[in-house]
Design an enzyme around this catalytic site. Sequence first.
Site, PDB file in Angstrom:
ATOM      1  N   LYS A 242       0.838  -1.201   0.000  1.00  0.00           N
ATOM      2  CA  LYS A 242       0.000   0.000   0.000  1.00  0.00           C
ATOM      3  C   LYS A 242       0.871   1.249   0.000  1.00  0.00           C
ATOM      4  O   LYS A 242       0.604   2.218  -0.727  1.00  0.00           O
ATOM      5  CB  LYS A 242      -0.919  -0.010   1.220  1.00  0.00           C
ATOM      6  CG  LYS A 242      -1.982   1.066   1.202  1.00  0.00           C
ATOM      7  CD  LYS A 242      -2.821   1.049   2.469  1.00  0.00           C
ATOM      8  CE  LYS A 242      -3.626  -0.217   2.595  1.00  0.00           C
ATOM      9  NZ  LYS A 242      -4.496  -0.204   3.800  1.00  0.00           N
TER      10      LYS A 242
ATOM     11  N   THR B 160     -13.484   5.948  14.039  1.00  0.00           N
ATOM     12  CA  THR B 160     -14.775   5.871  14.726  1.00  0.00           C
ATOM     13  C   THR B 160     -14.697   4.778  15.779  1.00  0.00           C
ATOM     14  O   THR B 160     -14.500   3.600  15.457  1.00  0.00           O
ATOM     15  CB  THR B 160     -15.896   5.571  13.721  1.00  0.00           C
ATOM     16  OG1 THR B 160     -15.899   6.587  12.712  1.00  0.00           O
ATOM     17  CG2 THR B 160     -17.247   5.543  14.404  1.00  0.00           C
TER      18      THR B 160
ATOM     19  N   PHE C 137     -31.884  11.699   2.562  1.00  0.00           N
ATOM     20  CA  PHE C 137     -31.960  10.377   3.195  1.00  0.00           C
ATOM     21  C   PHE C 137     -33.406   9.928   3.404  1.00  0.00           C
ATOM     22  O   PHE C 137     -33.683   9.104   4.273  1.00  0.00           O
ATOM     23  CB  PHE C 137     -31.179  10.340   4.510  1.00  0.00           C
ATOM     24  CG  PHE C 137     -29.686  10.315   4.303  1.00  0.00           C
ATOM     25  CD1 PHE C 137     -28.998   9.118   4.273  1.00  0.00           C
ATOM     26  CD2 PHE C 137     -28.984  11.488   4.108  1.00  0.00           C
ATOM     27  CE1 PHE C 137     -27.625   9.086   4.063  1.00  0.00           C
ATOM     28  CE2 PHE C 137     -27.612  11.477   3.893  1.00  0.00           C
ATOM     29  CZ  PHE C 137     -26.936  10.259   3.872  1.00  0.00           C
TER      30      PHE C 137
ATOM     31  N   ASN D 162     -35.093   8.654   0.714  1.00  0.00           N
ATOM     32  CA  ASN D 162     -35.358   7.892  -0.504  1.00  0.00           C
ATOM     33  C   ASN D 162     -35.573   6.430  -0.146  1.00  0.00           C
ATOM     34  O   ASN D 162     -34.652   5.761   0.339  1.00  0.00           O
ATOM     35  CB  ASN D 162     -34.194   8.024  -1.492  1.00  0.00           C
ATOM     36  CG  ASN D 162     -34.060   9.432  -2.025  1.00  0.00           C
ATOM     37  OD1 ASN D 162     -35.059  10.081  -2.349  1.00  0.00           O
ATOM     38  ND2 ASN D 162     -32.842   9.923  -2.101  1.00  0.00           N
TER      39      ASN D 162
ATOM     40  N   GLY E 161     -35.842   2.535  -0.698  1.00  0.00           N
ATOM     41  CA  GLY E 161     -35.084   1.684  -1.605  1.00  0.00           C
ATOM     42  C   GLY E 161     -34.495   0.487  -0.901  1.00  0.00           C
ATOM     43  O   GLY E 161     -35.015   0.018   0.118  1.00  0.00           O
TER      44      GLY E 161
ATOM     45  N   GLY F 214     -25.701   0.270   3.250  1.00  0.00           N
ATOM     46  CA  GLY F 214     -24.647  -0.726   3.418  1.00  0.00           C
ATOM     47  C   GLY F 214     -23.330  -0.012   3.551  1.00  0.00           C
ATOM     48  O   GLY F 214     -23.260   1.110   4.046  1.00  0.00           O
TER      49      GLY F 214
ATOM     50  N   CYS G 129     -19.390   1.657   6.907  1.00  0.00           N
ATOM     51  CA  CYS G 129     -19.589   2.543   8.067  1.00  0.00           C
ATOM     52  C   CYS G 129     -20.939   2.347   8.744  1.00  0.00           C
ATOM     53  O   CYS G 129     -20.995   1.908   9.891  1.00  0.00           O
ATOM     54  CB  CYS G 129     -19.418   4.001   7.643  1.00  0.00           C
ATOM     55  SG  CYS G 129     -17.711   4.447   7.279  1.00  0.00           S
TER      56      CYS G 129
END
Length: 455
Positions: free
Chosen positions: A48, A135, A267, A269, A271, A275, A278
């Site tokens: 990396k 987090t 937010f 919508n 559907g 996923g 986070c």
Amino acid sequence: MTDATDTSTAAPAPRISVVGTGYLGATHAAAMAELGFEVVGVDVDPAKVEALSAGKVPFYEPGLPELLVRGVESGRLRFTTDLAEAAAFADVHFVCVGTPQQPGSNGADLRYVEAAFEGLAQHLTKDALLVGKSTVPVGTAALMAERVRSIVPADGPRVELAWNPEFLREGKAVQDTLAPDRVVVGGASPWGEELLRRVYAKPLATGTPFIATDLPTAELVKVSANAFLATKISFINAISQVCDKAGADVTVLADALGHDVRIGRQFLNAGLGFGGGCLPKDIRALMHRAGELDANWLVSLMQDVDEINMWQRQRVVDMAVEACGGSVLNRRVGVLGAAFKPDTDDVRDSPALNVAAALHLRGAQVVVFDPEAGETGKRSFPALGFGTSTEEAVQGADVVLVLTEWPEFRTADPVALRALTTGATVIDARNCLPAQAWRDAGWTYRGLGVAPVQG
């Protein structure tokens, strides 16, 4: 305002290290270099480090390759596997390592966070501010501060810890780092706060709010934001089930709700649900930590949010089975979308691939196409078929599923695609297609919370 590299000021610009160069770390390091700082990124993975040093981003994020190349070519940005080198170089150290879900538990795996802080503390020989961006469950920062204090000698350099949560949206991470909508800092002394105000001087000068608080509050801000967004998504998806049964239109309903300033349209919508790396992980970790703290109302709420979200995937599987007459065995299913959202190649906990895999396990011949996530999807689900275009995915399909709302799917020609398929049903699991245009082209259009109409 002076540039970060201006040496005419009394205090030289702080030099920065970023520990962990995954999605968060690579973006943060490149953005700090773009803001004018000297930056070193640190990672334990030599491959990396080699790729980033050559200006190559190992994942898809719009705008980041250009940022990385500019930083490396300017000499402001470099990468290393040597934590001691970073400790000797930098004044401010951002810890950006991952906090994956523990195997067999909803709790966060903190081994990488612990290793980063302990490793830095062991190598520090000058004053330093250690800043967590990962987090983490509330209470982690205090534990890390204790560990750092136990390692750094009392008569050694001044070493302090603060927490500065990230609020990146995949697909918009560069913008979110260079021009954040808020900067939250927890636990910083006046010295540490002044350092971080210098680091974020450019966005602060344009009006970005700087919120100084304690460590627990800073830790909770990110997971609380994610939990609220997840709740909003699951709420509208639960309402979409009512719309299905009542013959209502969830999209119009959401538009009407969105005009209420207390609610807003984002937010809302309906559907396939959320996923990625986070939201699912973070709400489960929050649920786990809330349980440890005996805050059980939140546990119950997050459990319902999570269950509604997972149920949406089964709902779409059931719709595909119904469209194929009760069984998908040996039926061809064209799947448009693999990434968990557009503008990324991230397939972690992807609802799209979860649905595709479920149909494959029922005997369907599934062909998936995604503009960016084909390779990452293939690595995660090698048993699925992957095409190289929308046309290849829908060729001969008995049913077509739109599972990620990429622009090229929203603007695809329904007449041309209809000529390629065996069946004539499209399941728009993101409610993103122009439904009437598809109906006019001869498709039976199925959305979530939208009444089906035969073309």
